[in-house]
Design an enzyme around this catalytic site. Sequence first.
Site, PDB file in Angstrom:
ATOM      1  N   ASP A  27     -10.914  -9.136   7.437  1.00  0.00           N
ATOM      2  CA  ASP A  27     -13.127  -8.700   7.078  1.00  0.00           C
ATOM      3  C   ASP A  27     -13.000  -9.965   6.760  1.00  0.00           C
ATOM      4  O   ASP A  27     -14.685 -10.676   7.172  1.00  0.00           O
ATOM      5  CB  ASP A  27     -12.926  -8.260   5.240  1.00  0.00           C
ATOM      6  CG  ASP A  27     -12.723  -6.540   5.567  1.00  0.00           C
ATOM      7  OD1 ASP A  27     -12.387  -6.144   6.366  1.00  0.00           O
ATOM      8  OD2 ASP A  27     -13.409  -5.306   4.679  1.00  0.00           O
ATOM      9  N   ASP A  66      -3.173 -18.708   1.498  1.00  0.00           N
ATOM     10  CA  ASP A  66      -4.238 -18.957   0.160  1.00  0.00           C
ATOM     11  C   ASP A  66      -5.299 -20.330   1.203  1.00  0.00           C
ATOM     12  O   ASP A  66      -5.741 -20.166   0.888  1.00  0.00           O
ATOM     13  CB  ASP A  66      -4.298 -19.265  -0.825  1.00  0.00           C
ATOM     14  CG  ASP A  66      -2.532 -20.105  -1.282  1.00  0.00           C
ATOM     15  OD1 ASP A  66      -1.872 -20.037  -0.288  1.00  0.00           O
ATOM     16  OD2 ASP A  66      -1.720 -20.832  -2.575  1.00  0.00           O
ATOM     17  N   TYR A 110       1.500  -0.761  -0.010  1.00  0.00           N
ATOM     18  CA  TYR A 110       0.152   0.169  -0.051  1.00  0.00           C
ATOM     19  C   TYR A 110       0.860   1.223  -0.084  1.00  0.00           C
ATOM     20  O   TYR A 110       0.165   2.180  -0.398  1.00  0.00           O
ATOM     21  CB  TYR A 110      -0.790   0.567   1.134  1.00  0.00           C
ATOM     22  CG  TYR A 110      -2.287  -1.030   1.218  1.00  0.00           C
ATOM     23  CD1 TYR A 110      -1.829  -1.605   0.350  1.00  0.00           C
ATOM     24  CD2 TYR A 110      -2.492  -0.447   2.305  1.00  0.00           C
ATOM     25  CE1 TYR A 110      -3.126  -2.867   0.191  1.00  0.00           C
ATOM     26  CE2 TYR A 110      -3.570  -2.204   1.998  1.00  0.00           C
ATOM     27  CZ  TYR A 110      -4.265  -2.734   1.254  1.00  0.00           C
ATOM     28  OH  TYR A 110      -4.448  -4.386   1.014  1.00  0.00           O
ATOM     29  N   LYS A 149       3.706 -15.391   1.282  1.00  0.00           N
ATOM     30  CA  LYS A 149       2.942 -16.229  -0.009  1.00  0.00           C
ATOM     31  C   LYS A 149       4.371 -16.468   0.041  1.00  0.00           C
ATOM     32  O   LYS A 149       5.094 -16.249  -1.240  1.00  0.00           O
ATOM     33  CB  LYS A 149       2.541 -15.527  -0.495  1.00  0.00           C
ATOM     34  CG  LYS A 149       2.072 -15.737  -1.845  1.00  0.00           C
ATOM     35  CD  LYS A 149       0.971 -17.057  -1.971  1.00  0.00           C
ATOM     36  CE  LYS A 149       0.858 -17.758  -3.331  1.00  0.00           C
ATOM     37  NZ  LYS A 149       0.300 -18.599  -2.960  1.00  0.00           N
ATOM     38  N   ASP A 152      -5.640  -7.072   5.022  1.00  0.00           N
ATOM     39  CA  ASP A 152      -6.778  -5.939   5.478  1.00  0.00           C
ATOM     40  C   ASP A 152      -7.250  -7.406   4.308  1.00  0.00           C
ATOM     41  O   ASP A 152      -8.425  -7.324   5.098  1.00  0.00           O
ATOM     42  CB  ASP A 152      -5.929  -5.575   3.971  1.00  0.00           C
ATOM     43  CG  ASP A 152      -7.273  -4.448   3.716  1.00  0.00           C
ATOM     44  OD1 ASP A 152      -8.470  -4.355   4.470  1.00  0.00           O
ATOM     45  OD2 ASP A 152      -6.971  -3.667   2.714  1.00  0.00           O
TER      46      ASP A 152
END
Length: 359
Positions: A251, A223, A141, A191, A247
């Site tokens: 959620d 994943d 970000y 990852k 992030d």
Amino acid sequence: MSSRVVALPGDGIGPEVVEAGLEVLRESAKKYALDIEIEQYAIGGRGIEEYGDPLPPAVLEACRKSRAVLLGSVGDARYDSNPHHLRPERALLQLRKELGLFANLRPIKCHEALTFASPLKPEIVKGVDILIVRELIGGIYFGEPRGLETRSQGRVGFNSEVYYDFEIQRIARVAFEASRSRGRRVTSVDKSNVLESSQLWRSVVSEAANEYADVSLSHILVDNCAMQLIARPRQFDVLLCTNMFGDILSDEAAMLTGSIGMLPSASVGGETALYEPVHGTAPDIAGKGKANPLATIASVALLFRHSFQREDIARRIETAVEMTLNQGVRTADIALPSDQVVGTRGMLDSVLENLSLIR
Ligand code: NAD
């Protein structure tokens, strides 16, 4: 140390839920004779409206001088086509960066009385109690280079996932420390089978673990983590994540609890900490008095716990929330079709009434 709290209601349902949170804050301050001064400022879309700036320098300065910031949420579709520096979200990103808030703590707790509200089966979500520790001011970000350009092959958009070892070390320490007041198990998400930044993440987290022999560390690919959160969420205690993975996964994890309107968060790392509900501005219900204020009220509990070191006050607020849910008081987002539904005010009144019953 200052005992000033800056309230930044922001946009949409932000002002409705922050006002509810402030009522609980004032009630607690009064009960425990704490002299807490509250200042309020417009930011986000409202900041653009009032001052032509989503985070005016004077507001940032007021936040810097305060002990804690209680934020609602920012975002307003009217500003979607504005340039990056004039978008409401910039207020939040800049605030986190300027206050040095590199760690975001998101407790994901499934309340016994709300197991039915989750889209997953009650036997899967019952007893879920996860703390997501998300790195907040680094990664993709913020990484450079970033941009949108037109090149000879066509238009191109690009971002960079950049992490220095010190950024990984400090967030890993927050996760290990936090796990000590919980189940002493940290699962680090990456990852590393594809990304070099994740390879560094994994190796620095493993090195940091050497200082915490009493905490067990495991690693999981993002994943697989997304899948395990749905299949067997109770296996997790503390999840340590990069900015983007945190992030997305937080959620997803929010839905284990039934509604995003239930989840608080704390962002720490600098002198001043920031407390905010996980949800956004909910434009579909803004201004209707329907918003669930519990995420913001629970954020006020975190504010007392982390910024005022008042575990007693935090627990009292959390107990009042638990009592309210056990009494069957429901806003629309956590109600069954057969439930009688209250609005923001009704939920707040029940919490205040329960607070008055706790010594
Ligand atoms: P959202 O969280 O605002 O809403 C998602 C859904 O959840 C909506 O149906 C909404 O009604 C419901 N909801 C959210 N909070 C609720 C509450 N307290 N009580 C009852 N229902 C609630 O997410 P979105 O729709 O993706 O985003 C809307 C705006 O909010 C966008 O502008 C986005 O950029 C912004 N946003 C801001 C933050 C933040 O400030 N931290 C976080 C997420 C989204």
